[in-house]
Design a protein around this motif. Structure first.
Motif, PDB file in Angstrom:
ATOM      1  N   SER A   5       1.029  -1.380   0.231  1.00 30.29           N
ATOM      2  CA  SER A   5       0.090   0.353   0.075  1.00 30.29           C
ATOM      3  C   SER A   5       0.458   0.702   0.072  1.00 30.29           C
ATOM      4  CB  SER A   5      -1.182  -0.109   1.617  1.00 30.29           C
ATOM      5  OG  SER A   5      -0.280   0.105   2.367  1.00 30.29           O
ATOM      6  N   VAL A   6      -0.048   2.253  -0.259  1.00 24.56           N
ATOM      7  CA  VAL A   6       0.854   3.864  -0.022  1.00 24.56           C
ATOM      8  C   VAL A   6      -0.284   4.699   0.383  1.00 24.56           C
ATOM      9  CG1 VAL A   6       1.668   5.846  -1.623  1.00 24.56           C
ATOM     10  CG2 VAL A   6       1.656   3.490  -2.570  1.00 24.56           C
ATOM     11  N   ARG A   7       1.150   5.255   1.452  1.00 27.21           N
ATOM     12  CA  ARG A   7       0.049   5.816   2.615  1.00 27.21           C
ATOM     13  C   ARG A   7       0.737   7.776   1.740  1.00 27.21           C
ATOM     14  NH1 ARG A   7      -3.074   3.910   6.763  1.00 27.21           N
ATOM     15  NH2 ARG A   7      -2.103   1.729   7.312  1.00 27.21           N
ATOM     16  N   ASN A   8      -0.663   8.240   2.498  1.00 27.74           N
ATOM     17  CA  ASN A   8      -0.364  10.115   1.877  1.00 27.74           C
ATOM     18  C   ASN A   8       0.382  10.643   2.932  1.00 27.74           C
ATOM     19  OD1 ASN A   8      -1.954   9.746  -0.700  1.00 27.74           O
ATOM     20  ND2 ASN A   8      -3.195   9.730   1.068  1.00 27.74           N
ATOM     21  N   HIS A   9       0.383  10.385   3.753  1.00 27.03           N
ATOM     22  CA  HIS A   9       0.776  10.999   4.829  1.00 27.03           C
ATOM     23  C   HIS A   9       2.058  10.198   6.306  1.00 27.03           C
ATOM     24  CE1 HIS A   9      -2.151  13.782   4.597  1.00 27.03           C
ATOM     25  NE2 HIS A   9      -3.042  13.015   4.748  1.00 27.03           N
ATOM     26  N   TYR A  10       2.674  10.082   6.848  1.00 25.47           N
ATOM     27  CA  TYR A  10       3.480   9.910   7.549  1.00 25.47           C
ATOM     28  C   TYR A  10       2.709   8.828   8.624  1.00 25.47           C
ATOM     29  CZ  TYR A  10       6.919  13.207   6.683  1.00 25.47           C
ATOM     30  OH  TYR A  10       8.014  13.488   5.394  1.00 25.47           O
ATOM     31  N   GLU A  22      10.748  -1.366  19.350  1.00 23.96           N
ATOM     32  CA  GLU A  22      11.041  -0.689  17.978  1.00 23.96           C
ATOM     33  C   GLU A  22      10.016  -0.378  18.128  1.00 23.96           C
ATOM     34  OE1 GLU A  22      15.310  -3.785  17.159  1.00 23.96           O
ATOM     35  OE2 GLU A  22      13.172  -4.081  16.280  1.00 23.96           O
ATOM     36  N   GLY A  23      10.611   0.525  16.866  1.00 23.73           N
ATOM     37  CA  GLY A  23       9.639   0.856  15.687  1.00 23.73           C
ATOM     38  C   GLY A  23       9.941   1.288  14.590  1.00 23.73           C
ATOM     39  N   PHE A  24       8.691   1.638  12.752  1.00 25.77           N
ATOM     40  CA  PHE A  24       8.760   1.684  12.018  1.00 25.77           C
ATOM     41  C   PHE A  24       8.006   2.984  11.417  1.00 25.77           C
ATOM     42  CE2 PHE A  24       5.770  -1.894  11.724  1.00 25.77           C
ATOM     43  CZ  PHE A  24       4.703  -1.280  10.655  1.00 25.77           C
ATOM     44  N   LEU A  25       8.855   3.751  10.893  1.00 25.42           N
ATOM     45  CA  LEU A  25       8.276   5.159  10.211  1.00 25.42           C
ATOM     46  C   LEU A  25       7.915   4.591   8.299  1.00 25.42           C
ATOM     47  CD1 LEU A  25       6.776   7.983  10.492  1.00 25.42           C
ATOM     48  CD2 LEU A  25       9.259   8.488   9.038  1.00 25.42           C
ATOM     49  N   GLN A  28       5.526   6.104  -0.067  1.00 25.50           N
ATOM     50  CA  GLN A  28       6.325   4.771  -0.236  1.00 25.50           C
ATOM     51  C   GLN A  28       5.837   3.923  -0.424  1.00 25.50           C
ATOM     52  OE1 GLN A  28       8.399   4.610   3.361  1.00 25.50           O
ATOM     53  NE2 GLN A  28      10.067   3.445   3.044  1.00 25.50           N
ATOM     54  N   VAL A  29       6.111   2.763  -0.938  1.00 23.99           N
ATOM     55  CA  VAL A  29       5.274   1.521  -0.930  1.00 23.99           C
ATOM     56  C   VAL A  29       6.023   0.231   0.209  1.00 23.99           C
ATOM     57  CG1 VAL A  29       4.369   0.037  -2.259  1.00 23.99           C
ATOM     58  CG2 VAL A  29       5.017   1.370  -3.719  1.00 23.99           C
ATOM     59  N   THR A  30       5.095  -0.104   0.799  1.00 24.16           N
ATOM     60  CA  THR A  30       4.917  -0.989   1.915  1.00 24.16           C
ATOM     61  C   THR A  30       4.026  -1.818   2.152  1.00 24.16           C
ATOM     62  OG1 THR A  30       4.022   0.263   3.513  1.00 24.16           O
ATOM     63  CG2 THR A  30       6.434   0.939   3.464  1.00 24.16           C
ATOM     64  N   THR A  31       4.663  -3.041   2.883  1.00 20.56           N
ATOM     65  CA  THR A  31       4.006  -4.489   3.278  1.00 20.56           C
ATOM     66  C   THR A  31       4.140  -5.097   4.840  1.00 20.56           C
ATOM     67  OG1 THR A  31       3.533  -5.076   1.319  1.00 20.56           O
ATOM     68  CG2 THR A  31       2.792  -6.423   2.625  1.00 20.56           C
TER      69      THR A  31
END
Length: 288
Positions: free
Chosen positions: A36-41, A71-74, A79-82
């Motif tokens: 997916s792709v997000r419009n914001h952080y 831990e965490g992730f941004l 950005q394309v992420t899964t």
């Protein structure tokens, strides 16, 4: 026992830093989201368990990360992420989605970037503090917008101060003076064409040095910041006034409405007309 909580931020005008949605989830084994792709952080903090993140870097190359408790992730805009929970030890996480004119600057200060989106705290105590701040926000589905924005600022400060990749800044007062001078000038002149040379002249700096300084501290070039400012002002006008989108386009430095619509959709994910339908403040009925 609850496994999920989700809230949307009330539609209010906050330009520097804005909260969009927030919540927490105890995931089922192998529960995944994406690609997916997000419009914001979008920042996730792992409260317990573990999982994996696949994220494209600035070159479009997929990088794989394994994350565990503490831990965490941004996820960055565009950005394309899964991401997927572990089969035997699925994670529980809390998340905040945010953005704003200064969001890129704050993220950069924490040392988080497309090629390095993983947060690890300097100490477990600092990580716990960040987690608790996020959980507090996630539990406030009836709090006022100002209350939530105040705690969002505390979250961002905790993220920067606790990040093991945070950047150490030097000559802060002079740097902040130059950047604030440029931002103030843009806020007063965003309705017209503003060049980088003009901004550098306002700060009495060399053009290339000014551009470098601005990008290092704001996370984007001056012209991109100007676009974000114009679009934020346009959103504010569309929400709070009855002016036509064409008039607002001109008022915010876009004499060509088509160019404005394209820029707005790229930034907010929907057309100006759709955004106005979703966000415009309804008119109050006249009181007797």
């Amino acid at each position: 026992m609850d496994d999920f909580s989700f809230s949307l931020f009330p539609n209010e005008n906050f330009l520097d830093l804005r909260l969009y949605q927030y919540g927490w989830e105890r995931c089922a084994p192998l529960h995944s989201f994406g690609p997916s792709v997000r419009n914001h952080y979008l920042f996730h903090y792992v409260i317990s368990g573990q999982g994996k993140l696949d994220a494209h870097d600035q070159n479009g190359v997929t990088r794989k990360y394994t994350l565990r408790e503490g831990e965490g992730f941004l996820i960055f805009p565009g950005q394309v992420t899964t991401y997927c929970a572990h089969k035997m030890d699925p994670w529980k996480y809390v998340w905040l989605e945010f953005d704003g004119l200064r969001a890129a600057e704050y993220v950069d200060s924490a040392g988080l970037e497309l090629s390095q989106p993983i947060y690890r705290p300097l100490s477990s105590a600092q990580g716990d503090g960040l987690r608790d701040t996020m959980l507090y926000i996630a539990g406030q589905n009836k709090a006022s917008p100002l209350h939530l924005i105040g705690h969002l600022c505390l979250f961002v400060d905790a993220l920067i101060q606790s990040s093991s990749t945070r950047k150490e800044l030097h000559n802060g007062q002079l740097r902040d003076f130059y950047i604030q001078e440029a931002i103030t000038f843009m806020e007063h002149n965003y309705q017209r064409e503003v060049t980088v040379e003009e901004l550098a002249g306002v700060c009495k700096l060399n053009r290339s040095y000014f551009s470098k300084l601005f990008k290092e501290n704001m996370g984007c070039p001056p012209q991109e910041f100007l676009i974000r400012l114009r679009l934020a002002k346009a959103a504010e006008l569309m929400k709070g006034t009855g002016n036509s989108i064409g008039d607002i386009s001109v008022m915010c430095g876009y004499p060509n409405q088509l160019h404005f619509s394209r820029a707005f959709k790229k930034r907010y994910g929907v057309s100006p007309r759709e955004w106005r339908v979703q966000n415009q403040i309804p008119k109050r009925a006249d009181r007797l």
